[in-house]
Motif scaffolding. Structure first.
Motif, short mmCIF file in Angstrom:
data_model
loop_
_atom_site.label_atom_id
_atom_site.label_comp_id
_atom_site.label_asym_id
_atom_site.label_seq_id
_atom_site.Cartn_x
_atom_site.Cartn_y
_atom_site.Cartn_z
N GLN A 9 -99.14 69.02 -57.18
CA GLN A 9 -98.35 68.79 -55.96
C GLN A 9 -98.40 70.00 -55.04
N LEU A 10 -98.25 71.19 -55.66
CA LEU A 10 -98.29 72.42 -54.86
C LEU A 10 -99.67 72.59 -54.23
N ALA A 11 -100.72 72.23 -55.00
CA ALA A 11 -102.08 72.38 -54.49
C ALA A 11 -102.34 71.46 -53.30
N ILE A 12 -101.53 70.42 -53.16
CA ILE A 12 -101.69 69.52 -52.01
C ILE A 12 -100.71 69.87 -50.89
N ALA A 13 -99.45 70.17 -51.28
CA ALA A 13 -98.41 70.40 -50.27
C ALA A 13 -98.66 71.68 -49.48
N VAL A 14 -99.10 72.75 -50.16
CA VAL A 14 -99.28 74.03 -49.45
C VAL A 14 -100.45 73.97 -48.45
N PRO A 15 -101.67 73.61 -48.89
CA PRO A 15 -102.76 73.53 -47.89
C PRO A 15 -102.48 72.47 -46.84
N GLY A 16 -101.90 71.34 -47.26
CA GLY A 16 -101.58 70.28 -46.30
C GLY A 16 -100.59 70.77 -45.25
N GLY A 17 -99.56 71.50 -45.70
CA GLY A 17 -98.56 72.03 -44.78
C GLY A 17 -99.16 73.05 -43.82
N VAL A 18 -99.99 73.94 -44.37
CA VAL A 18 -100.63 74.96 -43.53
C VAL A 18 -101.53 74.28 -42.50
N LEU A 67 -78.50 68.90 -62.86
CA LEU A 67 -77.84 68.63 -61.58
C LEU A 67 -78.55 69.37 -60.44
N GLU A 68 -78.84 70.64 -60.68
CA GLU A 68 -79.53 71.44 -59.67
C GLU A 68 -80.93 70.88 -59.42
N PHE A 69 -81.60 70.48 -60.51
CA PHE A 69 -82.95 69.93 -60.39
C PHE A 69 -82.95 68.69 -59.50
N TYR A 70 -82.03 67.77 -59.76
CA TYR A 70 -82.03 66.53 -58.98
C TYR A 70 -81.56 66.74 -57.54
N THR A 71 -80.69 67.74 -57.32
CA THR A 71 -80.31 68.05 -55.94
C THR A 71 -81.54 68.46 -55.13
N TYR A 72 -82.36 69.32 -55.77
CA TYR A 72 -83.61 69.73 -55.11
C TYR A 72 -84.53 68.53 -54.89
N LEU A 73 -84.68 67.71 -55.93
CA LEU A 73 -85.65 66.62 -55.87
C LEU A 73 -85.26 65.60 -54.79
N VAL A 101 -94.05 72.04 -41.60
CA VAL A 101 -92.87 72.75 -42.09
C VAL A 101 -92.21 71.96 -43.22
N SER A 102 -92.18 70.64 -43.09
CA SER A 102 -91.55 69.83 -44.13
C SER A 102 -92.35 69.93 -45.43
N SER A 103 -93.68 69.89 -45.34
CA SER A 103 -94.50 69.98 -46.55
C SER A 103 -94.33 71.35 -47.22
N LEU A 104 -94.28 72.40 -46.41
CA LEU A 104 -94.12 73.75 -46.97
C LEU A 104 -92.73 73.91 -47.60
N SER A 105 -91.71 73.30 -46.98
CA SER A 105 -90.37 73.35 -47.57
C SER A 105 -90.36 72.64 -48.91
N VAL A 106 -91.04 71.49 -48.97
CA VAL A 106 -91.14 70.75 -50.23
C VAL A 106 -91.81 71.63 -51.29
N ALA A 107 -92.84 72.38 -50.88
CA ALA A 107 -93.54 73.25 -51.83
C ALA A 107 -92.59 74.28 -52.43
N VAL A 108 -91.77 74.90 -51.57
CA VAL A 108 -90.80 75.89 -52.06
C VAL A 108 -89.84 75.24 -53.05
N MET A 109 -89.38 74.03 -52.69
CA MET A 109 -88.42 73.36 -53.57
C MET A 109 -89.07 72.98 -54.89
N LEU A 110 -90.35 72.56 -54.86
CA LEU A 110 -91.05 72.22 -56.10
C LEU A 110 -91.17 73.44 -56.99
N TYR A 111 -91.42 74.58 -56.37
CA TYR A 111 -91.55 75.81 -57.15
C TYR A 111 -90.23 76.11 -57.87
N ARG A 112 -89.12 75.96 -57.13
CA ARG A 112 -87.79 76.17 -57.74
C ARG A 112 -87.52 75.15 -58.84
#
Lengths: 122, 151
Positions: A9-18, A67-73, A101-112
């Motif tokens: 997911q990160l390999a798609i979201a980060v380049p896609g966002g950039v 709970l934290e995981f699903y809030t992020y998801l 910006v939305s894809s990059l934000s998703v990437a940050v959240m996936l990392y967390r």
């Protein structure tokens, strides 16, 4: 949550966002390419949601707070949808940047989310 | 007889476009702060009522600021200034305190260490917001009073 899938997911979201940010700043309106990249990010999030629900049944439990995981998801799943609607309503270069910006934000959240599931508490 | 440069947007359009990007970034931060404070309050509020109440307050302020940036009226323009100033004050005060006296903020808030946990976005964003507001004033003094029926 499946770790290798998260990295995919990160390999798609980060380049896609950039890519979306660059194309947007270059003056491109939302296209099939940039909308498609955002849609792919969203689709993979849905798959991850299904995986997260099923994983504990297979013995793959979260090490951190569920709970934290699903809030992020849930937040992450909402973002590309909002950005996508924005891009449909207002067809300007900034909508393309917003898709990125939305894809990059998703990437940050996936990392967390990966930290919460796989790293925390171990 | 078509214009040759129809593709290029007018300058004013472009600036308002950047403003929209600012709104989106504010929205994402509001979402992040809200989500985090929701988790903190739901799961471990008793551990640090002060820090987590502060997180919740910050989240609400970010939401109000996002709305205030979207609404273009004199009243909302003033609210935007107030909320964004509050954010800057918050991140500076809490950021400084969390470094000077770490015991005071053992539990993370959005503003701890100048928003380090959020890539320092909470520190940079109010400055960008103020810059944008200063560049795009909604005339408060000039012009007749606008109807304020819609709150």
């Amino acid at each position: 949550m499946i770790e290798w899938f998260t990295w995919l997911q990160l390999a798609i979201a980060v380049p896609g966002g950039v890519l979306c940010v660059i194309l947007g700043l270059a003056g491109r309106k939302p296209t099939d390419l940039t909308m498609g990249a955002t849609a792919l990010v969203e689709l993979l999030l849905i798959v991850q949601l299904a995986a997260a629900i099923a994983a504990p049944l297979a013995g793959n439990d979260a090490t951190g707070s569920l709970l934290e995981f699903y809030t992020y998801l849930v937040s992450a799943i909402a973002l590309p949808v909002v950005a996508g609607f924005w891009a449909l309503v207002e067809r300007s270069r900034w909508s393309t940047v917003i898709l990125g910006v939305s894809s990059l934000s998703v990437a940050v959240m996936l990392y967390r989310m990966n930290q919460i599931w796989n790293v925390q508490g171990s | 007889m078509t214009k040759s440069k129809t593709e290029k947007p007018a300058p004013s359009r472009r600036v308002s476009g950047i403003g929209r990007l600012l709104i989106v970034v504010y929205g994402v931060l509001a979402l992040a702060a809200t989500g985090r404070s929701f988790v903190q309050i739901a799961s471990e509020f008793v551990d640090a009522p002060l820090a987590y109440s502060l997180s919740a307050l910050a989240a609400v302020v970010y939401i109000v600021a996002t709305v205030a940036l979207i609404k273009r009226s004199p009243r909302w323009y003033r609210i935007a200034w107030i909320t964004i100033s509050f954010e800057l004050l918050g991140v500076l005060v809490v950021g400084t305190l969390s470094l000077v006296d770490p015991a005071l903020f053992q539990h993370k808030t959005v503003w701890s260490v100048f928003g380090q946990g959020y890539g320092f976005v909470p520190l940079v964003l109010p400055l960008l917001g103020m810059w944008w507001l200063a560049r795009h004033p909604v005339s408060v003094a000039a012009g007749p009073e606008l109807p304020e029926g819609r709150a």
